[in-house]
Write an enzyme that holds these catalytic residues in place. Sequence first.
Site, PDB file in Angstrom:
ATOM      1  N   SER A  15       0.813  -1.229   0.000  1.00 19.88           N
ATOM      2  CA  SER A  15       0.000   0.000   0.000  1.00 19.88           C
ATOM      3  C   SER A  15       0.839   1.269   0.000  1.00 19.88           C
ATOM      4  O   SER A  15       0.368   2.332  -0.388  1.00 19.88           O
ATOM      5  CB  SER A  15      -0.936   0.004   1.214  1.00 19.88           C
ATOM      6  N   SER A 145      17.187  -6.366   5.418  1.00 18.31           N
ATOM      7  CA  SER A 145      17.721  -5.062   5.835  1.00 18.31           C
ATOM      8  C   SER A 145      19.200  -5.207   6.139  1.00 18.31           C
ATOM      9  O   SER A 145      19.657  -6.282   6.561  1.00 18.31           O
ATOM     10  CB  SER A 145      17.001  -4.583   7.100  1.00 18.31           C
ATOM     11  N   TYR A 158      14.052  -6.871  15.257  1.00 17.07           N
ATOM     12  CA  TYR A 158      14.051  -6.576  13.817  1.00 17.07           C
ATOM     13  C   TYR A 158      15.266  -7.228  13.140  1.00 17.07           C
ATOM     14  O   TYR A 158      15.130  -7.875  12.084  1.00 17.07           O
ATOM     15  CB  TYR A 158      14.084  -5.056  13.642  1.00 17.07           C
ATOM     16  N   ILE A 191      16.277   3.975   4.045  1.00 16.45           N
ATOM     17  CA  ILE A 191      15.395   4.386   2.946  1.00 16.45           C
ATOM     18  C   ILE A 191      14.304   5.305   3.501  1.00 16.45           C
ATOM     19  O   ILE A 191      13.719   5.008   4.554  1.00 16.45           O
ATOM     20  CB  ILE A 191      14.718   3.145   2.299  1.00 16.45           C
TER      21      ILE A 191
HETATM   22  N1  LIG Z   1      12.491   2.113   5.223  1.00 18.07           N
HETATM   23  C1  LIG Z   1      13.695   1.585   5.437  1.00 18.07           C
HETATM   24  O1  LIG Z   1      14.682   2.305   5.711  1.00 18.07           O
HETATM   25  C2  LIG Z   1      13.909   0.109   5.295  1.00 18.07           C
HETATM   26  C3  LIG Z   1      15.232  -0.345   5.351  1.00 18.07           C
HETATM   27  C4  LIG Z   1      15.464  -1.718   5.236  1.00 18.07           C
HETATM   28  C5  LIG Z   1      14.408  -2.587   5.071  1.00 18.07           C
HETATM   29  N2  LIG Z   1      13.126  -2.113   5.035  1.00 18.07           N
HETATM   30  C6  LIG Z   1      12.059  -3.103   4.877  1.00 18.07           C
HETATM   31  O2  LIG Z   1      11.301  -2.822   3.721  1.00 18.07           O
HETATM   32  C7  LIG Z   1       9.964  -3.273   3.899  1.00 18.07           C
HETATM   33  C8  LIG Z   1       8.991  -2.137   3.594  1.00 18.07           C
HETATM   34  O3  LIG Z   1       9.268  -1.073   4.495  1.00 18.07           O
HETATM   35  P1  LIG Z   1       8.677   0.394   4.307  1.00 18.07           P
HETATM   36  O4  LIG Z   1       9.712   1.322   4.829  1.00 18.07           O
HETATM   37  O5  LIG Z   1       8.144   0.575   2.932  1.00 18.07           O
HETATM   38  O6  LIG Z   1       7.473   0.330   5.388  1.00 18.07           O
HETATM   39  P2  LIG Z   1       6.056   1.098   5.443  1.00 18.07           P
HETATM   40  O7  LIG Z   1       5.749   1.175   6.895  1.00 18.07           O
HETATM   41  O8  LIG Z   1       6.118   2.354   4.634  1.00 18.07           O
HETATM   42  O9  LIG Z   1       5.063   0.053   4.710  1.00 18.07           O
HETATM   43  C9  LIG Z   1       4.864  -1.205   5.285  1.00 18.07           C
HETATM   44  C10 LIG Z   1       3.848  -1.986   4.478  1.00 18.07           C
HETATM   45  O10 LIG Z   1       3.679  -3.264   5.127  1.00 18.07           O
HETATM   46  C11 LIG Z   1       2.307  -3.477   5.411  1.00 18.07           C
HETATM   47  N3  LIG Z   1       2.143  -4.298   6.616  1.00 18.07           N
HETATM   48  C12 LIG Z   1       2.542  -4.023   7.890  1.00 18.07           C
HETATM   49  N4  LIG Z   1       2.168  -5.013   8.716  1.00 18.07           N
HETATM   50  C13 LIG Z   1       1.515  -5.943   7.954  1.00 18.07           C
HETATM   51  C14 LIG Z   1       0.871  -7.180   8.217  1.00 18.07           C
HETATM   52  N5  LIG Z   1       0.818  -7.692   9.460  1.00 18.07           N
HETATM   53  N6  LIG Z   1       0.294  -7.840   7.183  1.00 18.07           N
HETATM   54  C15 LIG Z   1       0.334  -7.334   5.929  1.00 18.07           C
HETATM   55  N7  LIG Z   1       0.930  -6.176   5.608  1.00 18.07           N
HETATM   56  C16 LIG Z   1       1.511  -5.484   6.611  1.00 18.07           C
HETATM   57  C17 LIG Z   1       1.716  -2.089   5.576  1.00 18.07           C
HETATM   58  O11 LIG Z   1       0.293  -2.135   5.407  1.00 18.07           O
HETATM   59  C18 LIG Z   1       2.454  -1.357   4.456  1.00 18.07           C
HETATM   60  O12 LIG Z   1       1.829  -1.635   3.222  1.00 18.07           O
HETATM   61  C19 LIG Z   1       9.884  -3.804   5.337  1.00 18.07           C
HETATM   62  O13 LIG Z   1      10.044  -5.197   5.358  1.00 18.07           O
HETATM   63  C20 LIG Z   1      11.064  -3.125   6.003  1.00 18.07           C
HETATM   64  O14 LIG Z   1      11.515  -3.860   7.130  1.00 18.07           O
HETATM   65  C21 LIG Z   1      12.857  -0.784   5.137  1.00 18.07           C
END
Ligand SMILES: NC(=O)c1ccc[n+]([C@@H]2O[C@H](COP(=O)([O-])OP(=O)(O)OC[C@H]3O[C@@H](n4cnc5c(N)ncnc54)[C@H](O)[C@@H]3O)[C@@H](O)[C@H]2O)c1
Length: 251
Positions: A15, A145, A158, A191
């Site tokens: 989303s 990550s 995490y 990110i």
């Molecule tokens: N943002 C960063 O710096 C970063 C760095 C490394 C890894 N990540 C990883 O990238 C992925 C996406 O992160 P993001 O920053 O876009 O996060 P975000 O919070 O912007 O989006 C998270 C998404 O996951 C969904 N979600 C959360 N819990 C859920 C559940 N129980 N069931 C189904 N969907 C669920 C949410 O609805 C949303 O669509 C994650 O796995 C995160 O750990 C992010």
Amino acid sequence: MGENGERVAIITGGSKGIGRAIILELAEPGLQIVFNHFDPPEDGSADETVSMVEAAGAHAEYARVDVSDHGAVKEFMGGVVERHGRIDVLINNAGITRDNFLMRMKEGDWDAVLSVNLKSAFNCIQAAARTMMKQHYGRIVSIASVVGIQGNAGQANYAASKAGMIGLTRSVAKEFASRNITANVVAPGYIETEMTAILPEEVKEAYMTTIPLARAGTPEDVAGAVKFLISEEAAYITGQVIHVNGGMLMA
Ligand SMILES: NC(=O)c1ccc[n+]([C@@H]2O[C@H](COP(=O)([O-])OP(=O)(O)OC[C@H]3O[C@@H](n4cnc5c(N)ncnc54)[C@H](O)[C@@H]3O)[C@@H](O)[C@H]2O)c1
């Protein structure tokens, strides 16, 4: 990717943030995108993602499904196969943080992060694998990550979930290689998304000092690596971790 005709890609947590960027990077006519999310029901982000995909000439549909719920994931994936007949691509992207130092970490915060970030990948891969095996084709990419490789004070839950995803992926890569199914990990650094927007300014500044390319990554930076891993050019790559971190960690 797959055979002629419509291909099907499933993205968890599509989303917003990185999941949405991956969807938009993949969106093209002939690809049916199915994603899930677990935002509050009143949040309109999933509908916005669908509109953006349609503007790119592709199709997307979604359901609000908790990826940590084994039964719900099985039903969701079963519905996809019933409606669309196949699953070419699975992107395990949904994830959460519940940060705290280990001595203060609540059991519930440990369990929630391990369930949503790691058990989810088991749930989704198991539910998609039968279809991929029958097709003799599948591309699985899981978003881990940099923290899963180098650890981070305040993120033991995490870090453990993301390190676990790497072990899971490598096992899956070995189990399913003979069926022409590849499984890889993309490990982003820092990110800019909603997940990191909540970090205190001093933490963000501290991260910036560790990044040789001297900027935060964008969701699109991550999406580009995912697109490569599911492309024909990456057909001989499996069990690998691709780092997208501006040089923060060189592994
Ligand atoms: N943002 C960063 O710096 C970063 C760095 C490394 C890894 N990540 C990883 O990238 C992925 C996406 O992160 P993001 O920053 O876009 O996060 P975000 O919070 O912007 O989006 C998270 C998404 O996951 C969904 N979600 C959360 N819990 C859920 C559940 N129980 N069931 C189904 N969907 C669920 C949410 O609805 C949303 O669509 C994650 O796995 C995160 O750990 C992010």
